[in-house]
Write an enzyme that holds these catalytic residues in place. Structure first.
Site, mmCIF file in Angstrom:
data_model
loop_
_atom_site.group_PDB
_atom_site.id
_atom_site.type_symbol
_atom_site.label_atom_id
_atom_site.label_comp_id
_atom_site.label_asym_id
_atom_site.label_seq_id
_atom_site.Cartn_x
_atom_site.Cartn_y
_atom_site.Cartn_z
ATOM 1 N N GLY A 74 0.837 -1.134 -0.016
ATOM 2 C CA GLY A 74 0.007 0.044 -0.109
ATOM 3 C C GLY A 74 0.731 1.154 -0.028
ATOM 4 O O GLY A 74 2.073 1.274 0.002
ATOM 5 N N ILE B 126 1.254 3.966 2.262
ATOM 6 C CA ILE B 126 1.992 4.469 3.528
ATOM 7 C C ILE B 126 2.780 3.456 4.004
ATOM 8 O O ILE B 126 4.103 3.348 4.152
ATOM 9 C CB ILE B 126 1.184 5.097 4.630
ATOM 10 C CG1 ILE B 126 0.238 6.268 4.084
ATOM 11 C CG2 ILE B 126 2.049 5.223 5.758
ATOM 12 C CD1 ILE B 126 -0.599 6.877 5.241
ATOM 13 N N ASP C 263 0.760 -8.422 2.090
ATOM 14 C CA ASP C 263 -0.426 -7.820 1.554
ATOM 15 C C ASP C 263 -1.120 -8.519 0.895
ATOM 16 O O ASP C 263 -0.677 -9.592 0.099
ATOM 17 C CB ASP C 263 0.126 -6.583 0.428
ATOM 18 C CG ASP C 263 -0.848 -5.480 0.409
ATOM 19 O OD1 ASP C 263 -0.751 -4.403 0.683
ATOM 20 O OD2 ASP C 263 -1.899 -5.911 -0.161
ATOM 21 N N ASN C 264 -2.654 -8.406 0.833
ATOM 22 C CA ASN C 264 -3.593 -9.367 0.003
ATOM 23 C C ASN C 264 -3.734 -8.698 -1.363
ATOM 24 O O ASN C 264 -4.446 -9.379 -2.263
ATOM 25 C CB ASN C 264 -4.715 -9.728 0.434
ATOM 26 C CG ASN C 264 -5.594 -8.300 0.706
ATOM 27 O OD1 ASN C 264 -5.166 -7.279 0.366
ATOM 28 N ND2 ASN C 264 -6.863 -8.576 1.583
ATOM 29 N N GLY D 297 -3.662 -2.742 -2.640
ATOM 30 C CA GLY D 297 -2.146 -2.582 -2.933
ATOM 31 C C GLY D 297 -1.520 -2.905 -4.365
ATOM 32 O O GLY D 297 -2.247 -3.428 -5.053
ATOM 33 N N TYR E 76 -15.660 2.211 9.444
ATOM 34 C CA TYR E 76 -14.049 2.216 9.584
ATOM 35 C C TYR E 76 -13.379 2.675 10.818
ATOM 36 O O TYR E 76 -12.390 2.422 11.535
ATOM 37 C CB TYR E 76 -13.825 3.168 8.335
ATOM 38 C CG TYR E 76 -12.248 3.527 8.282
ATOM 39 C CD1 TYR E 76 -11.358 2.576 7.745
ATOM 40 C CD2 TYR E 76 -11.690 4.880 8.496
ATOM 41 C CE1 TYR E 76 -10.040 2.917 7.503
ATOM 42 C CE2 TYR E 76 -10.541 5.206 8.577
ATOM 43 C CZ TYR E 76 -9.501 4.416 7.925
ATOM 44 O OH TYR E 76 -8.163 4.737 7.633
HETATM 45 N N1 LIG Z 1 -3.535 7.673 3.763
HETATM 46 C C1 LIG Z 1 -4.184 8.315 4.886
HETATM 47 O O1 LIG Z 1 -4.407 9.306 4.652
HETATM 48 C C2 LIG Z 1 -4.525 7.632 5.995
HETATM 49 C C3 LIG Z 1 -5.050 8.263 6.930
HETATM 50 C C4 LIG Z 1 -5.395 7.788 8.218
HETATM 51 C C5 LIG Z 1 -5.172 6.293 8.418
HETATM 52 N N2 LIG Z 1 -4.508 5.472 7.378
HETATM 53 C C6 LIG Z 1 -4.337 4.062 7.574
HETATM 54 O O2 LIG Z 1 -2.952 3.923 7.019
HETATM 55 C C7 LIG Z 1 -2.751 2.535 6.700
HETATM 56 C C8 LIG Z 1 -2.334 2.621 5.206
HETATM 57 O O3 LIG Z 1 -3.256 3.297 4.461
HETATM 58 P P1 LIG Z 1 -2.853 3.766 2.878
HETATM 59 O O4 LIG Z 1 -3.402 5.001 2.701
HETATM 60 O O5 LIG Z 1 -1.402 3.589 2.590
HETATM 61 O O6 LIG Z 1 -3.827 2.777 2.059
HETATM 62 P P2 LIG Z 1 -3.539 1.217 1.001
HETATM 63 O O7 LIG Z 1 -4.824 1.103 0.414
HETATM 64 O O8 LIG Z 1 -2.564 2.024 -0.035
HETATM 65 O O9 LIG Z 1 -2.649 0.495 1.922
HETATM 66 C C9 LIG Z 1 -3.425 -0.665 2.645
HETATM 67 C C10 LIG Z 1 -2.862 -1.664 2.129
HETATM 68 O O10 LIG Z 1 -3.132 -2.913 3.000
HETATM 69 C C11 LIG Z 1 -3.752 -4.103 2.092
HETATM 70 N N3 LIG Z 1 -4.745 -4.958 2.745
HETATM 71 C C12 LIG Z 1 -5.930 -4.487 2.794
HETATM 72 N N4 LIG Z 1 -6.600 -5.473 3.692
HETATM 73 C C13 LIG Z 1 -5.682 -6.478 3.872
HETATM 74 C C14 LIG Z 1 -5.672 -7.923 4.555
HETATM 75 N N5 LIG Z 1 -6.907 -8.454 5.077
HETATM 76 N N6 LIG Z 1 -4.522 -8.424 4.358
HETATM 77 C C15 LIG Z 1 -3.434 -8.014 3.970
HETATM 78 N N7 LIG Z 1 -3.485 -6.631 3.369
HETATM 79 C C16 LIG Z 1 -4.490 -6.001 3.180
HETATM 80 C C17 LIG Z 1 -4.303 -3.470 0.799
HETATM 81 O O11 LIG Z 1 -4.122 -4.253 -0.402
HETATM 82 C C18 LIG Z 1 -3.158 -2.025 0.586
HETATM 83 O O12 LIG Z 1 -2.045 -2.339 0.037
HETATM 84 C C19 LIG Z 1 -4.337 2.121 6.655
HETATM 85 O O13 LIG Z 1 -4.607 1.190 7.932
HETATM 86 C C20 LIG Z 1 -5.185 3.218 6.812
HETATM 87 O O14 LIG Z 1 -6.381 2.884 7.488
HETATM 88 C C21 LIG Z 1 -4.206 6.259 6.088
#
Ligand SMILES: NC(=O)c1ccc[n+]([C@@H]2O[C@H](COP(=O)([O-])OP(=O)(O)OC[C@H]3O[C@@H](n4cnc5c(N)ncnc54)[C@H](O)[C@@H]3O)[C@@H](O)[C@H]2O)c1
Length: 311
Positions: free
Chosen positions: A10, A12, A32-33, A37, A146
């Protein structure tokens, strides 16, 4: 030091995996699933210290074998279903992430993990009751699945620390943006539309404000918490505190891209679009030890690499 990063493909999580792998003596495994991602974000060919396994953290049989074979000492549990639209359209899928949190914490406890880092969210504050939003004094107001799942995750961490002595760190991320962000988030969405000369759609009048944190600031602050053993069994807001309205963001993007796009207003979203957010970032500033990157500069960096936005 063996470090496991969940959600590693993903936005971050891939950035933290790459950063942690650059520290001396670390070995990083990203799982990652691949639901949202993209493996290209890990740039595995450039970072041989990072390995990847496709795995669903919500399925115990899948994630447990990863723990037992890799034996991580530190875990960054960042996997989650994300995105306002995705999470409001699929609330049941979001609730399944509670399984992943429980799986990860049980395995951390049983494998003697030294500290688990959890990506919570500004969403736990819900519709704001005070500004700025402080980690300890602002009441949480989580209503949507969420936000509730993130709140439950925080409660799990406190409970596993209390009963089993598992150390933790909660990062409450506020809007974070950067070149590898998926195209369904506001900054990427606006830039994508502007570069294509398409209308930029805004829900409501665009007066709702957000704060925008450039990815490098997020990664540097959280890596410092890890390296310097700070925010142990505690919470830190990770974000920028400069408020920008969604309409201002749209105009800034149009100006920086020199686009002919127009802004178009749709009715306000029924749920999930908070009027305002602004974190208290005293802890974040102390972790970072430098100024945060202003939005305009961050947008310029995003525009320098639009591979994922235009994908
Ligand atoms: N980007 C933001 O502004 C923001 C703000 C608040 C919180 N977050 C948190 O930061 C984290 C990363 O978010 P992001 O913005 O990089 O999103 P993203 O979707 O790019 O990253 C999340 C990753 O988790 C993977 N994933 C989801 N469910 C899964 C599972 N069951 N098993 C394995 N992998 C799984 C997805 O494939 C993805 O690659 C998350 O927990 C999100 O809630 C992000």
């Amino acid at each position: 030091m063996r470090i496991l990063v969940t959600g590693g493909a993903g936005f971050i999580p891939s950035a933290i995996a790459i950063r942690l792998a650059s520290l001396p003596g670390t070995e990083v495994l990203a799982v990652d699933n691949l639901s949202t991602g993209d493996l290209r974000k890990l740039e595995l060919e450039k970072h041989p210290q990072v390995r990847f396994i496709k795995c669903d953290v919500n399925r115990f049989e899948d994630i447990s074998s990863v723990f037992y074979s890799f034996r991580p000492e530190y875990v960054f549990h960042y996997a989650a279903v994300v995105g306002v639209k995705r999470t409001t359209d699929h609330p049941v899928q979001v609730l399944h992430d509670i399984d992943g949190i429980r799986n990860v914490l049980d395995l951390c406890k049983n494998c003697g993990v030294k500290r688990v880092f959890f990506s919570s969210s500004s969403e736990v504050y819900g519709e704001p009751v005070e500004f700025p939003q402080n980690e300890h004094t602002t009441p949480l107001n989580s209503k949507l699945p969420y936000a509730i799942v993130k709140n439950i995750g925080e409660a799990f961490l406190r409970s596993y620390h209390h009963e089993y002595g598992l150390d933790y760190t909660v990062f409450r991320f506020f809007n974070t943006y950067g070149p590898k962000q998926s195209k369904d988030f506001v900054v990427s969405k606006f830039i994508r539309a502007a570069l294509k000369g398409e209308d930029i759609t805004i829900y409501g009048d665009g007066s709702q404000t957000r704060t925008f944190c450039f990815i490098d600031d997020n990664i540097e602050a959280s890596t410092n918490a890890f390296r310097r053993n700070e925010v142990v069994n505690d919470v830190a807001n990770i974000g920028n505190d400069h408020e920008t309205s969604i309409l201002e963001l749209a105009h800034m993007v149009i100006e920086l891209t020199g686009s002919s796009s127009r802004t178009v207003h749709l009715p306000p979203l029924e749920v999930g679009d908070m009027t305002r957010r602004k974190p208290d970032i005293a802890r974040m500033r102390a972790l970072l030890g430098r100024d945060l990157l202003p939005l305009r500069k961050g947008l310029e960096r995003v525009l320098a690499d639009t591979t994922f936005i235009l994908d």
